[in-house]
Structure formats: C-alpha cells, structure tokens
Design a protein around this motif. Structure first.
Motif: not given
Length: 214
Positions: A27-30, A52-54, A77-78
């Motif tokens: 996953a890629v965060v921010d 993708v996580l935000l 997501i987020g």
C-alpha cells in the motif's frame, strides 16, 4: 511488515510504501506527489501496490492519490469522512500552496475509528485522531509496533491547529489518550521529519510530555 520512506513534494512529506513480506502486496500511504518516484520504489522492491491509504486531506499528503489510484486501478482508503471538506477544497489548496492543480475527489472508502485495513497478511488498526484536521486517522501495525501518524505528532513537535476546522485540544487528546495507549515502545512515522517513539515523545516533547499533565 516492511516499509520504504519516499519524501515527496516541496514540503518533503513522508510518503510510505509499506508491504507484507509474505505476499509482497503493498500500500502507499499519503502519496502527495512525485508518482514516478513512488512507482520506481515499488518496482525496485518487487511489490504489487493494492491500495492507497490516506491519513488526512491536506494536499501534500493526497495530491497524487487520485492519479496514482487510477494508474494502478486500486482503491483509495481513508481518511475519516470529517475530512471531506479538505478533499473538496483540493483545487483551492493547490492554488494556495503553489502545487500543480489537483481535482477534488472522494475516496473509495472512508474510515472509522476501530476499522482494520489489510496489506497482504498484515493488519493495520485505524485510529481516528482529530485535531490537525477533523478527519485525521492513524494507521497502527501492532505486530511491527509501527504507527503512521501523519501530521498528528512529530519528533519534538505536534501538528498545526491554525487551519480551518482544526482544534488544539482535540489534537492533544488524540495524542495523549489514543497514541500513548499504543505503547511507549511503538515507533512512529510522522508526515514530515525524522522518526521517533511514543516513549521518547512522552519524555522530551515540549507540547505533550507527561510532565506537562502531572
């Protein structure tokens, strides 16, 4: 769980590529920007990005999210729905901060406090931590004792609360009531700057050290 920090945007925001070393799903965060750099790290580490996580809706954290998700055909997501205001205002944010134009978007899924997000076989617990923004969330990998805290907490500092819908007391409560309870040995990855542990911040952070509240 493994991760690779990828500083992006002129704000040097700590985007993270995180992955399960059993499945190599990631996953890629921010992803605030610099898509080519993110894709290069994914290829280098031989992982498959599945989401993708935000953490929150500020442009340096989400500026490339829509483009990256569309390019990889993965969900966003987020964050928590309370940050809808910030996602809707992305065109204004991009103009105000001198970023390339960014269209407003809605994530595939908003998150709630207590939700779980999976990355391969790894599980991230979601904590709703308002203050910096009303819909800010933190991702906690309990098995790795790692937390992605966005702009809630930094080494020696805390998130700004002079933005629209920010709330200083909410931020302090999020840190002292939610983050500290995860354990002093938890290492955290902030949205900007170097890593630290909750234990170190409870001793040294001039804004939220335990001695300020005793």
């Amino acid at each position: 769980m493994k991760y690779q920090l990828i500083p992006v945007t002129p704000f040097q925001q700590n985007c993270s590529l995180i992955w399960c070393d059993q499945t190599m799903k990631a996953a890629v965060v921010d992803p605030g920007g610099n898509i080519e750099r993110i894709l290069e790290e994914a290829a280098k580490n031989k992982v498959v990005v599945e989401k993708v996580l935000l953490t929150h809706g500020h442009i340096d954290h989400v500026g490339a999210a829509k483009s990256l998700a569309e390019q990889l055909n993965v969900p966003i997501i987020g964050p928590h729905k309370a940050d809808e205001y910030w996602l809707d205002s992305l065109p204004k944010q991009s103009q105000h901060f001198g970023f390339v134009h960014c269209d407003a978007f809605a994530p595939t899924q908003y998150l709630e406090d207590g939700d779980d997000v999976t990355v391969g076989n790894q599980v991230l617990k979601v904590l709703h931590c308002p203050g910096h923004t009303p819909g800010h969330v933190v991702f906690f990998a309990q098995s790795a004792k790692l937390a992605w805290v966005g702009d809630v907490l930094f080494r020696g500092s805390i998130g700004r609360t002079d933005f629209p819908l920010s709330n200083h007391q909410d931020l302090i409560d999020s840190i002292t009531q939610k983050l500290w309870s995860l354990g002093s040995d938890v290492q955290f990855i902030p949205g900007h700057g170097p890593l630290s542990t909750f234990g170190d911040e409870r001793v040294q952070n001039p804004f939220v050290a335990d001695q300020l509240f005793s």
